[in-house]
Design a protein around this motif. Structure first.
Motif, PDB file in Angstrom:
ATOM      1  N   LEU A 116      53.008  40.840 -39.752  1.00 37.67           N
ATOM      2  CA  LEU A 116      53.554  41.251 -41.366  1.00 37.67           C
ATOM      3  C   LEU A 116      52.523  40.943 -42.491  1.00 37.67           C
ATOM      4  CD1 LEU A 116      57.286  39.955 -40.670  1.00 37.67           C
ATOM      5  CD2 LEU A 116      56.472  42.230 -40.913  1.00 37.67           C
ATOM      6  N   ALA A 117      51.626  39.642 -41.923  1.00 35.23           N
ATOM      7  CA  ALA A 117      50.621  39.418 -42.915  1.00 35.23           C
ATOM      8  C   ALA A 117      49.524  40.536 -43.088  1.00 35.23           C
ATOM      9  CB  ALA A 117      50.016  38.229 -42.868  1.00 35.23           C
ATOM     10  N   TYR A 119      49.855  43.860 -41.727  1.00 39.27           N
ATOM     11  CA  TYR A 119      50.219  45.414 -41.987  1.00 39.27           C
ATOM     12  C   TYR A 119      51.282  45.416 -42.933  1.00 39.27           C
ATOM     13  CZ  TYR A 119      48.103  45.715 -37.271  1.00 39.27           C
ATOM     14  OH  TYR A 119      46.891  45.665 -36.427  1.00 39.27           O
ATOM     15  N   GLY A 120      51.931  44.500 -43.446  1.00 37.78           N
ATOM     16  CA  GLY A 120      53.020  44.571 -44.508  1.00 37.78           C
ATOM     17  C   GLY A 120      54.273  44.705 -43.846  1.00 37.78           C
ATOM     18  N   PRO A 121      55.089  45.231 -44.478  1.00 38.18           N
ATOM     19  CA  PRO A 121      56.412  45.461 -44.006  1.00 38.18           C
ATOM     20  C   PRO A 121      56.445  46.405 -43.009  1.00 38.18           C
ATOM     21  CG  PRO A 121      56.579  45.430 -46.202  1.00 38.18           C
ATOM     22  CD  PRO A 121      55.082  45.391 -46.024  1.00 38.18           C
ATOM     23  N   LEU A 122      57.290  45.804 -41.548  1.00 40.78           N
ATOM     24  CA  LEU A 122      57.255  46.828 -40.550  1.00 40.78           C
ATOM     25  C   LEU A 122      58.532  46.981 -40.126  1.00 40.78           C
ATOM     26  CD1 LEU A 122      54.360  44.980 -38.515  1.00 40.78           C
ATOM     27  CD2 LEU A 122      54.673  47.393 -39.614  1.00 40.78           C
ATOM     28  N   PRO A 123      59.138  48.035 -39.546  1.00 46.09           N
ATOM     29  CA  PRO A 123      60.476  48.449 -38.776  1.00 46.09           C
ATOM     30  C   PRO A 123      60.546  47.495 -37.581  1.00 46.09           C
ATOM     31  CG  PRO A 123      59.007  50.193 -38.535  1.00 46.09           C
ATOM     32  CD  PRO A 123      58.183  49.275 -39.403  1.00 46.09           C
ATOM     33  N   ASN A 124      61.788  47.439 -37.168  1.00 44.98           N
ATOM     34  CA  ASN A 124      61.954  46.849 -35.823  1.00 44.98           C
ATOM     35  C   ASN A 124      60.989  46.892 -34.531  1.00 44.98           C
ATOM     36  OD1 ASN A 124      63.933  44.828 -35.796  1.00 44.98           O
ATOM     37  ND2 ASN A 124      65.522  46.179 -35.123  1.00 44.98           N
ATOM     38  N   GLN A 146      64.703  34.685 -40.054  1.00 37.47           N
ATOM     39  CA  GLN A 146      65.393  34.641 -41.350  1.00 37.47           C
ATOM     40  C   GLN A 146      65.999  33.519 -41.762  1.00 37.47           C
ATOM     41  OE1 GLN A 146      67.119  38.879 -41.862  1.00 37.47           O
ATOM     42  NE2 GLN A 146      66.900  38.689 -39.586  1.00 37.47           N
ATOM     43  N   THR A 147      66.517  32.671 -40.834  1.00 40.40           N
ATOM     44  CA  THR A 147      67.313  31.597 -40.980  1.00 40.40           C
ATOM     45  C   THR A 147      66.082  30.639 -41.810  1.00 40.40           C
ATOM     46  OG1 THR A 147      68.880  32.098 -39.505  1.00 40.40           O
ATOM     47  CG2 THR A 147      68.751  29.629 -40.205  1.00 40.40           C
ATOM     48  N   ASP A 148      65.141  30.543 -41.217  1.00 37.22           N
ATOM     49  CA  ASP A 148      64.028  29.411 -41.510  1.00 37.22           C
ATOM     50  C   ASP A 148      63.362  30.092 -42.854  1.00 37.22           C
ATOM     51  OD1 ASP A 148      64.588  27.922 -39.695  1.00 37.22           O
ATOM     52  OD2 ASP A 148      63.070  28.850 -37.982  1.00 37.22           O
ATOM     53  N   GLN A 149      63.799  30.954 -43.312  1.00 37.78           N
ATOM     54  CA  GLN A 149      63.259  31.466 -44.841  1.00 37.78           C
ATOM     55  C   GLN A 149      61.517  31.872 -44.618  1.00 37.78           C
ATOM     56  OE1 GLN A 149      64.638  28.810 -48.083  1.00 37.78           O
ATOM     57  NE2 GLN A 149      65.720  28.111 -46.615  1.00 37.78           N
ATOM     58  N   LEU A 150      61.516  32.374 -43.686  1.00 31.91           N
ATOM     59  CA  LEU A 150      60.191  33.000 -43.405  1.00 31.91           C
ATOM     60  C   LEU A 150      59.981  34.505 -43.475  1.00 31.91           C
ATOM     61  CD1 LEU A 150      58.746  30.702 -40.488  1.00 31.91           C
ATOM     62  CD2 LEU A 150      58.406  30.316 -42.977  1.00 31.91           C
ATOM     63  N   ILE A 151      60.985  35.273 -42.920  1.00 30.94           N
ATOM     64  CA  ILE A 151      61.017  36.564 -43.325  1.00 30.94           C
ATOM     65  C   ILE A 151      62.391  37.031 -43.906  1.00 30.94           C
ATOM     66  CG2 ILE A 151      59.518  36.853 -41.324  1.00 30.94           C
ATOM     67  CD1 ILE A 151      61.806  38.173 -39.701  1.00 30.94           C
ATOM     68  N   THR A 152      62.209  38.242 -44.553  1.00 35.19           N
ATOM     69  CA  THR A 152      63.560  38.748 -44.980  1.00 35.19           C
ATOM     70  C   THR A 152      63.726  40.299 -44.600  1.00 35.19           C
ATOM     71  OG1 THR A 152      64.735  39.016 -47.165  1.00 35.19           O
ATOM     72  CG2 THR A 152      62.499  39.492 -47.388  1.00 35.19           C
ATOM     73  N   ARG A 153      64.714  40.778 -44.802  1.00 34.94           N
ATOM     74  CA  ARG A 153      65.074  42.119 -44.345  1.00 34.94           C
ATOM     75  C   ARG A 153      65.083  43.114 -45.683  1.00 34.94           C
ATOM     76  NH1 ARG A 153      69.155  44.195 -39.608  1.00 34.94           N
ATOM     77  NH2 ARG A 153      68.348  46.208 -39.369  1.00 34.94           N
ATOM     78  N   THR A 154      64.290  44.379 -45.697  1.00 28.48           N
ATOM     79  CA  THR A 154      64.394  45.110 -46.869  1.00 28.48           C
ATOM     80  C   THR A 154      65.608  45.876 -46.820  1.00 28.48           C
ATOM     81  OG1 THR A 154      63.043  46.580 -45.809  1.00 28.48           O
ATOM     82  CG2 THR A 154      61.915  45.142 -47.127  1.00 28.48           C
ATOM     83  N   SER A 155      66.041  46.789 -47.827  1.00 34.67           N
ATOM     84  CA  SER A 155      67.303  47.306 -47.978  1.00 34.67           C
ATOM     85  C   SER A 155      67.009  48.751 -47.079  1.00 34.67           C
ATOM     86  CB  SER A 155      67.743  47.689 -49.388  1.00 34.67           C
ATOM     87  OG  SER A 155      68.398  48.830 -49.396  1.00 34.67           O
ATOM     88  N   PRO A 156      67.958  48.765 -46.219  1.00 36.74           N
ATOM     89  CA  PRO A 156      67.901  50.353 -45.528  1.00 36.74           C
ATOM     90  C   PRO A 156      67.926  51.421 -46.638  1.00 36.74           C
ATOM     91  CG  PRO A 156      70.084  49.346 -45.342  1.00 36.74           C
ATOM     92  CD  PRO A 156      69.461  48.349 -46.000  1.00 36.74           C
ATOM     93  N   THR A 165      59.826  41.937 -44.033  1.00 37.60           N
ATOM     94  CA  THR A 165      58.779  41.252 -44.541  1.00 37.60           C
ATOM     95  C   THR A 165      58.402  39.785 -44.891  1.00 37.60           C
ATOM     96  OG1 THR A 165      57.331  41.745 -46.924  1.00 37.60           O
ATOM     97  CG2 THR A 165      59.859  41.469 -46.879  1.00 37.60           C
ATOM     98  N   LEU A 166      57.266  39.464 -45.194  1.00 41.83           N
ATOM     99  CA  LEU A 166      57.184  37.920 -45.382  1.00 41.83           C
ATOM    100  C   LEU A 166      58.077  37.475 -46.726  1.00 41.83           C
ATOM    101  CD1 LEU A 166      53.521  37.529 -44.468  1.00 41.83           C
ATOM    102  CD2 LEU A 166      55.473  37.099 -43.057  1.00 41.83           C
ATOM    103  N   THR A 167      58.320  36.248 -46.596  1.00 38.02           N
ATOM    104  CA  THR A 167      58.859  35.591 -47.734  1.00 38.02           C
ATOM    105  C   THR A 167      57.611  34.962 -48.577  1.00 38.02           C
ATOM    106  OG1 THR A 167      59.410  33.524 -46.771  1.00 38.02           O
ATOM    107  CG2 THR A 167      61.033  35.115 -46.827  1.00 38.02           C
ATOM    108  N   SER A 168      57.859  34.493 -49.875  1.00 38.86           N
ATOM    109  CA  SER A 168      56.933  33.904 -50.331  1.00 38.86           C
ATOM    110  C   SER A 168      56.661  32.371 -49.662  1.00 38.86           C
ATOM    111  CB  SER A 168      57.332  33.087 -51.741  1.00 38.86           C
ATOM    112  OG  SER A 168      58.412  32.395 -51.866  1.00 38.86           O
ATOM    113  N   ALA A 169      57.562  31.876 -48.969  1.00 38.04           N
ATOM    114  CA  ALA A 169      57.301  30.577 -47.998  1.00 38.04           C
ATOM    115  C   ALA A 169      56.167  30.991 -47.001  1.00 38.04           C
ATOM    116  CB  ALA A 169      58.392  30.028 -47.720  1.00 38.04           C
ATOM    117  N   ALA A 170      56.526  31.937 -46.468  1.00 38.71           N
ATOM    118  CA  ALA A 170      55.529  32.503 -45.328  1.00 38.71           C
ATOM    119  C   ALA A 170      54.153  32.822 -45.776  1.00 38.71           C
ATOM    120  CB  ALA A 170      56.309  33.548 -44.563  1.00 38.71           C
ATOM    121  N   ARG A 171      54.094  33.432 -46.919  1.00 38.52           N
ATOM    122  CA  ARG A 171      52.866  33.879 -47.516  1.00 38.52           C
ATOM    123  C   ARG A 171      52.110  32.829 -47.949  1.00 38.52           C
ATOM    124  NH1 ARG A 171      56.014  38.314 -49.805  1.00 38.52           N
ATOM    125  NH2 ARG A 171      56.244  37.103 -51.598  1.00 38.52           N
ATOM    126  N   GLY A 172      52.838  31.622 -48.158  1.00 38.47           N
ATOM    127  CA  GLY A 172      51.918  30.366 -48.582  1.00 38.47           C
ATOM    128  C   GLY A 172      51.473  29.309 -47.430  1.00 38.47           C
TER     129      GLY A 172
END
Length: 245
Positions: A116-117, A119-124, A146-156, A165-172
């Protein structure tokens, strides 16, 4: 990660780093919630992984590699404090480190985050291919991330379908990755049998390999062994009747 992530490794290293060389009973007294037998297994595993040494009988101390964990721990603690402070404001430093390691140690976690870092947002489907995980393992890991707040799912309904996509925590996590990479480099130094620090056993194996080589020159050795008599094939067959030639 395999060295650092097992449970209570951080607590044990931090305790010995704070107090200096300790006996097993003293480590247990400092960490009373860990059973005696469990602690014995922990220090034995940490010896095997190169984090602890026994400078004298019954006494445990950090190895140079064990001391090198401190920079990794500082990076993990700083990342946890910066990005997850709302969830764990009252945690001790060792708890922060173990919680951070717990979020990163799952199978496929690092490859997924790196994909994800990069290629950016990726589908399943694309994300699963990058992680090379079986379907069940992939969906479990995605849910946990997702529970660990490292990725999030964009709107379909974003026009491209549902993506991760990565959360701000994962990008850090960049400083953490850098420290983990440096620790891994120190854990596996590149050595050759002819370099200082190589074991005698390695040198013996290298010498034996050269002697077995058909291209080995006689000038490599101080003497040349006498040629051995050739054993007839039927004698060898009698000695090893089950061998297939």
């Amino acid at each position: 990660m395999a060295r650092l992530s097992p449970r209570w490794t951080t607590w044990t290293l931090q305790t010995i780093q704070h107090h200096g060389p300790m006996r097993l009973a003293d480590i247990n007294s400092a960490l009373p919630w860990i059973g005696v037998h469990a602690m014995a297994q922990i220090v034995r595993r940490m010896q095997t992984s190169g984090l602890l040494d026994r400078p004298q009988f019954g006494v445990y101390d950090l190895t140079p590699l064990g001391c090198d964990t401190q920079s990794v721990y500082r990076a993990l603690s700083a990342w946890h404090r910066t990005h997850l402070a709302d969830d764990a404001a009252s945690l001790a430093e060792a708890e922060r480190v173990e919680d951070a390691l717990g979020r990163l140690r799952g199978k496929g976690t690092i490859p997924l985050l790196h994909a994800l870092a990069q290629y950016g947002p990726l589908p399943n489907g694309a994300l699963r291919n990058e992680a090379a995980l079986a379907a069940g393992s992939f969906h479990y890991r995605i849910t946990q991330l997702q529970t660990d707040q490292l990725i999030t799912r964009t709107s379909p309904f974003s026009g491209r379908g549902s993506e991760y996509t990565l959360t701000s925590a994962a990008r850090g996590l960049t400083p953490v990755y850098a420290e983990l990479a440096e620790f891994a480099r120190k854990s596996h130094p590149a050595t050759r049998p002819d370099q200082p620090g190589a074991t005698a056993q390695q040198a013996v194996r290298a010498s034996a390999a050269v002697r077995r080589s058909p291209a080995a020159s006689a000038e490599l050795f101080s003497h040349v062994s006498d040629p051995q008599p050739r054993v007839p094939a039927f004698v060898t067959a009698l000695s090893h009747p089950s061998r297939i030639r």
